[in-house]
Write an enzyme that holds these catalytic residues in place. Structure first.
Site, PDB file in Angstrom:
ATOM      1  N   TRP A 191     -26.713-102.581 -55.818  1.00 22.84           N
ATOM      2  CA  TRP A 191     -27.458-103.435 -55.103  1.00 22.84           C
ATOM      3  C   TRP A 191     -27.155-103.558 -53.797  1.00 22.84           C
ATOM      4  O   TRP A 191     -28.022-103.956 -52.757  1.00 22.84           O
ATOM      5  CB  TRP A 191     -27.510-104.931 -55.817  1.00 22.84           C
ATOM      6  CG  TRP A 191     -26.521-105.541 -55.594  1.00 22.84           C
ATOM      7  CD1 TRP A 191     -25.255-105.293 -55.515  1.00 22.84           C
ATOM      8  CD2 TRP A 191     -26.254-107.221 -55.073  1.00 22.84           C
ATOM      9  NE1 TRP A 191     -24.420-106.314 -55.320  1.00 22.84           N
ATOM     10  CE2 TRP A 191     -25.222-107.235 -54.959  1.00 22.84           C
ATOM     11  CE3 TRP A 191     -27.443-107.900 -54.833  1.00 22.84           C
ATOM     12  CZ2 TRP A 191     -24.725-108.590 -54.294  1.00 22.84           C
ATOM     13  CZ3 TRP A 191     -27.118-109.201 -54.342  1.00 22.84           C
ATOM     14  CH2 TRP A 191     -25.621-109.572 -54.192  1.00 22.84           C
ATOM     15  N   GLU A 208     -19.144-112.336 -59.306  1.00 16.65           N
ATOM     16  CA  GLU A 208     -18.672-111.456 -60.525  1.00 16.65           C
ATOM     17  C   GLU A 208     -17.546-112.308 -61.232  1.00 16.65           C
ATOM     18  O   GLU A 208     -16.684-111.815 -61.836  1.00 16.65           O
ATOM     19  CB  GLU A 208     -18.384-110.246 -60.029  1.00 16.65           C
ATOM     20  CG  GLU A 208     -19.661-109.250 -59.715  1.00 16.65           C
ATOM     21  CD  GLU A 208     -19.252-107.846 -59.634  1.00 16.65           C
ATOM     22  OE1 GLU A 208     -18.012-107.418 -59.463  1.00 16.65           O
ATOM     23  OE2 GLU A 208     -20.038-106.878 -59.605  1.00 16.65           O
ATOM     24  N   LYS A 215     -16.783-115.716 -56.619  1.00 20.63           N
ATOM     25  CA  LYS A 215     -16.346-114.717 -55.823  1.00 20.63           C
ATOM     26  C   LYS A 215     -16.841-114.376 -54.554  1.00 20.63           C
ATOM     27  O   LYS A 215     -16.282-114.066 -53.722  1.00 20.63           O
ATOM     28  CB  LYS A 215     -16.265-113.374 -56.987  1.00 20.63           C
ATOM     29  CG  LYS A 215     -15.860-112.117 -55.939  1.00 20.63           C
ATOM     30  CD  LYS A 215     -16.091-111.028 -57.157  1.00 20.63           C
ATOM     31  CE  LYS A 215     -15.763-109.654 -56.381  1.00 20.63           C
ATOM     32  NZ  LYS A 215     -15.825-108.706 -57.482  1.00 20.63           N
ATOM     33  N   GLN A 216     -18.079-114.454 -54.569  1.00 16.97           N
ATOM     34  CA  GLN A 216     -19.030-114.004 -53.508  1.00 16.97           C
ATOM     35  C   GLN A 216     -20.284-114.964 -53.548  1.00 16.97           C
ATOM     36  O   GLN A 216     -20.672-115.586 -54.377  1.00 16.97           O
ATOM     37  CB  GLN A 216     -19.335-112.851 -53.653  1.00 16.97           C
ATOM     38  CG  GLN A 216     -20.114-112.336 -54.767  1.00 16.97           C
ATOM     39  CD  GLN A 216     -19.900-110.905 -55.376  1.00 16.97           C
ATOM     40  OE1 GLN A 216     -19.452-110.513 -56.211  1.00 16.97           O
ATOM     41  NE2 GLN A 216     -20.906-110.146 -54.609  1.00 16.97           N
TER      42      GLN A 216
HETATM   43  C1  BGC Z   1     -18.964-106.956 -55.684  1.00 15.88           C
HETATM   44  C2  BGC Z   1     -20.726-106.221 -56.203  1.00 15.88           C
HETATM   45  C3  BGC Z   1     -20.655-105.084 -55.329  1.00 15.88           C
HETATM   46  C4  BGC Z   1     -19.774-103.816 -55.704  1.00 15.88           C
HETATM   47  C5  BGC Z   1     -19.871-102.588 -54.771  1.00 15.88           C
HETATM   48  C6  BGC Z   1     -17.932-105.619 -56.145  1.00 15.88           C
HETATM   49  O1  BGC Z   1     -16.921-105.994 -55.890  1.00 15.88           O
HETATM   50  O2  BGC Z   1     -18.771-108.016 -56.551  1.00 15.88           O
HETATM   51  O3  BGC Z   1     -21.268-107.181 -55.527  1.00 15.88           O
HETATM   52  O4  BGC Z   1     -22.064-104.515 -55.880  1.00 15.88           O
HETATM   53  O5  BGC Z   1     -18.259-104.741 -55.357  1.00 15.88           O
HETATM   54  O6  BGC Z   1     -19.792-102.834 -53.401  1.00 15.88           O
END
Ligand code: BGC
Length: 781
Positions: free
Chosen positions: A369, A499, A612-613
């Site tokens: 995404w 995540e 996490k984000q």
């Molecule tokens: C992130 C995801 C992201 C992926 C690739 C992961 O660590 O949590 O949101 O899409 O990395 O960048």
């Protein structure tokens, strides 16, 4: 907030320069100096083809979309788990040039390196290395290596070597070759995967060497794709020619020249490396194509490609450049980021943009995404043609998404894969993979944004509407109107962007994006019905869309459920978030804090109230027109406390929302965390490839953050400020074919129509019209 002051490269506006060759930094620098044109990607490795260990470097050459698959090994398999992996395959290397001076091999690790400088020139789109070297036996030479991956011709990479003898006469022997004895570094670059393209994966069809062409063609063992490579040469200069010889053995093809050179004499070798694959043409056309292209390139010559490269870069920077006054380090950071995302983007409608671009093997080269939510918005405003190509990729993989939806139990609709190259799902840990249904809403958002900003309604008709309706259908099937939630529409068992919270009920972001996705689909249908009645009839018939179905969609839009905490008046991440255990960072040893998944069981992580984000915050920024400023503030404050920013996709988004609610200092700090994240390698993992999403996020942090650009209310809105750390900044955007320049200083903002018919905009709530006659306006900040 962590502060990073260490600058790896000297601060320069348009260049990234490495002024000392240092083995320790080699692996990382290979990513810094990686070049690409969205089709070919090559790491910044040296022409000398050193035999570095897996911890010192990775020779990497890639073709976008070219992958190898392997049977995925699961300890416990369930229905619907993907069976085949996809890994961007590390392909034959056509870059090497070995230089011998009376049989002494040029090697920077031996003799004396009197001068070394390597520069990524972002204005020219080239990497140039200058070396003065004294051989162990005392021969001094000056070398200039120039390299570019052509933007003018996607199949072509061009190199030039200029060699000057500084102190002695000698015999100069130059060997150029293709080495197809290559393999991925999976265990180093993707340590979590226990399958993958281990060992050599290409079976040779043909390998040959002649004065006209070095050629290699081979087929992957499992994915059945064939790649072909050719190298054409032109060698000239003042030295006296002795001999030329071609040699081929196994997967190695070489062409070597011997010259007799005197002191001050020069030799130039130009190389034209051609790459293509059976993804673009039938296998039996590959050899003819490569041969023809090689002839064409050698005839056009090095200077032709150099000029074309410059022209391309000029056109790109004309719109995309962001100028920052008063902070040269951030200026360099933002240009570095823009350069890398621009070169990483697939341009043929059949390929997209990996989380690591084409700069390394990290994340197996998968598209996530990241493309639609971070990178694409930058292109929508600065390079809409690129944005369109990335969206076309999603359109062209709609059938795979339809098939995937069926596997997940949805009778109609399309579910896009969480990670992929060929359009099929390749994520193996479903709680953090397939469960991220929000990818559907993200893709829909990107289609809508593109149409809104460019006004390209033809695209909506040709591709957009179908994607919007098919993704909407999955949303209409995945949830239900739950009595226990006042008959609101609920979506259970999904993972949002965050995540550290997996398989949750009613993830705020997901529900919001799902609702908007359905709304876009409904709007697209009404628009088509009104403007293209015949097409509309045919469209709804082809997709079997009934009034009953769209009525149901409307009910969902009106009744979407969102988790809400009455006491704090915030939107929690999901239904269970407030019940989770408050997170206590102090209980986690410092060395484990950034590596939770490596040190703790996922269940331990999922039970904590932390994030996490950016997740809900991202949804609020994208749809900020739906929330009051007070609401945004409360939610920002809440998430600010619980977010760990363990993903590189996080800080830029917090920065944007901080800008919106007037937390200007914090906005600037977040921006500073993002702008040089890769250039200064804050995460110590740049060796595995760029973080494309964060790179793009820095543009968003300036344009959507500091300048407050929004289009979500149907008009171009700005709410600018200049952070204390800068004196001012300026950028351009393409809005519906008109180019607008925005330039901010501490006390005023100026908007100028550079080209195009005219633009209506709102600055701090005041409506303004710019036209050819009145092309500029100035407002107080
Ligand atoms: C992130 C995801 C992201 C992926 C690739 C992961 O660590 O949590 O949101 O899409 O990395 O960048």
């Amino acid at each position: 907030m962590e502060l990073h002051n260490k600058k790896i490269y000297p601060i320069e506006p348009w260049n990234i320069t490495e002024d000392r060759f240092c083995m320790e930094n080699n692996y990382r620098n290979e990513t810094t100096f990686a070049l690409s044109n969205g089709y070919i990607g090559t790491r910044g490795t040296f022409e000398e083809d050193y035999d570095f260990s897996v911890d010192e470097g990775l020779e990497g050459n890639f073709i976008n979309g070219f992958y190898e698959s392997e049977d995925i090994r699961y300890g416990e398999w369930n229905f619907g788990f993907p069976l085949k992996s996809q890994s961007l395959l590390n392909l034959p290397n056509g870059k090497p040039v070995k230089i011998y001076l009376d049989n002494e091999l040029f090697d920077m690790r031996q003799g004396c390196l009197d001068f070394y400088q390597r520069t990524l020139n972002m204005k020219n789109g080239t990497v140039v290395r200058s070396v003065d070297w004294t051989s162990p036996k005392g021969k001094k030479i000056r070398l200039l290596f120039e390299r570019m991956v052509s933007f003018a011709d996607k199949n072509v990479m061009v190199q030039r070597l200029s060699l000057l003898l500084l102190n002695q006469d000698c015999e100069v022997r130059i060997c150029s070759y293709i080495d197809a004895d290559v393999e991925n570094h999976t265990r180093k670059t993707n340590p979590l995967v226990d399958y993958g393209p281990f060992g050599k994966r290409i079976t040779q069809n043909r390998c040959s060497a002649s004065e006209e062409l070095l050629y290699f063609e081979g087929k992957t063992k499992k994915s059945g794709l064939t790649a072909a490579f050719g190298v054409g040469h032109s060698c000239h200069g003042s030295m006296s020619f002795q001999s030329i010889s071609a040699m081929q053995k196994d997967a190695y093809a070489e062409l070597a020249w011997t010259y007799r050179g005197q002191r001050s004499e020069k030799l130039i070798l130009d190389k034209f490396i051609i790459c293509t694959s059976s993804l673009d043409m039938p296998e039996d056309s590959l050899a003819g194509f490569v041969e023809g292209k090689c002839r064409e390139c050698t005839a056009l010559g090095y200077d032709y490609f150099k000029e074309k490269q410059k022209d391309y870069m000029k056109a790109f920077w004309d719109i995309a450049d962001v100028r920052i006054q008063g902070d040269e380090a951030l200026q360099q950071g933002i240009r570095f980021n823009l350069f890398h995302i621009m070169q990483a983007a697939g341009r043929d409608g059949r390929t997209s943009l990996g989380a690591k671009g084409l700069s390394g093997e990290g994340y197996e080269g998968h598209y996530f995404w990241d493309t639609e939510m971070y990178v694409l918005p930058v292109f929508v405003y600065t390079a809409p043609k690129l944005a369109k190509k990335l969206l076309e990729y999603r359109y062209h993989t709609l059938d795979q998404a339809r098939a995937r939806a069926k596997v997940l139990g949805h009778e109609t609709g399309a579910l896009y894969p969480w990670r992929t190259i060929n359009g099929e799902e390749a994520s193996t840990y479903f709680p953090l993979g397939t469960a991220q249904y929000h990818i559907n809403g993200d893709i829909a958002y990107a289609f809508q944004l593109y149409v809104d900003v460019t006004g390209d309604t033809q695209f909506l008709k040709e591709m957009g509407a179908e994607v919007l309706c098919e993704t909407a259908r999955v949303w209409a099937d995945v949830g239900c109107f739950a009595e226990s939630k006042g008959n609101k529409y609920c979506i259970c068992a999904v993972t949002g962007p965050d995540e550290y919270n997996a398989i949750v009920d009613n993830n705020f972001y997901t529900n919001l994006m799902a609702r908007e996705n359905i709304r876009y689909a409904l709007n697209a249908l009404s628009r088509l019905k009104e403007t293209e009645p015949e097409f509309y009839q045919e469209f709804v018939r082809r997709l079997s869309i009934t009034d009953q179905e769209t009525e149901y969609w409307k009910r969902i839009v009106e009744n979407m459920y969102f988790p809400y905490d009455e006491k704090r008046k915030v939107y929690p991440l999901d239904d269970g978030f407030m019940m989770r255990k408050p997170w206590d960072d102090s209980k986690i040893p410092v060395e484990k804090r950034h590596l939770l998944y490596e040190n703790y069981h996922p269940l331990f992580i999922y039970r904590q109230r932390m994030s996490k984000q950016a997740d809900a915050i991202l949804g609020m920024y994208l749809h900020s027109n739906l929330f009051t400023r007070e609401e945004l503030k409360r939610n920002y404050d809440f998430y600010q406390e619980v977010t760990l920013h363990h993903s590189s996709l996080s800080t830029c988004i917090f920065g944007i929302l901080a800008s919106e609610i007037g937390y200007h200092e914090e906005a600037y700090e977040y921006f500073s965390q993002s702008a040089r994240m890769d250039l200064d390698d804050y995460h110590n993992n740049f060796y595995a490839g760029i973080h494309a999403a964060n790179m793009a996020g820095t543009w968003l942090a300036i344009v959507n953050g500091f300048a407050g650009l929004r289009t979500n209310a149907g008009i171009l809105q700005f709410n600018p400020f200049v952070p204390d750390g800068f004196e001012g900044y300026a950028f351009r955007i393409n809005y519906r074919g008109s180019i607008l320049e925005a330039s901010m200083t501490k006390d005023q903002c100026t908007f100028t129509l550079i080209s195009g018919e005219g633009i209506e905009l709102s600055v701090n709530g005041k409506k303004i019209k710019l036209s050819e006659k009145e092309a500029s306006c100035c407002e107080k900040i």
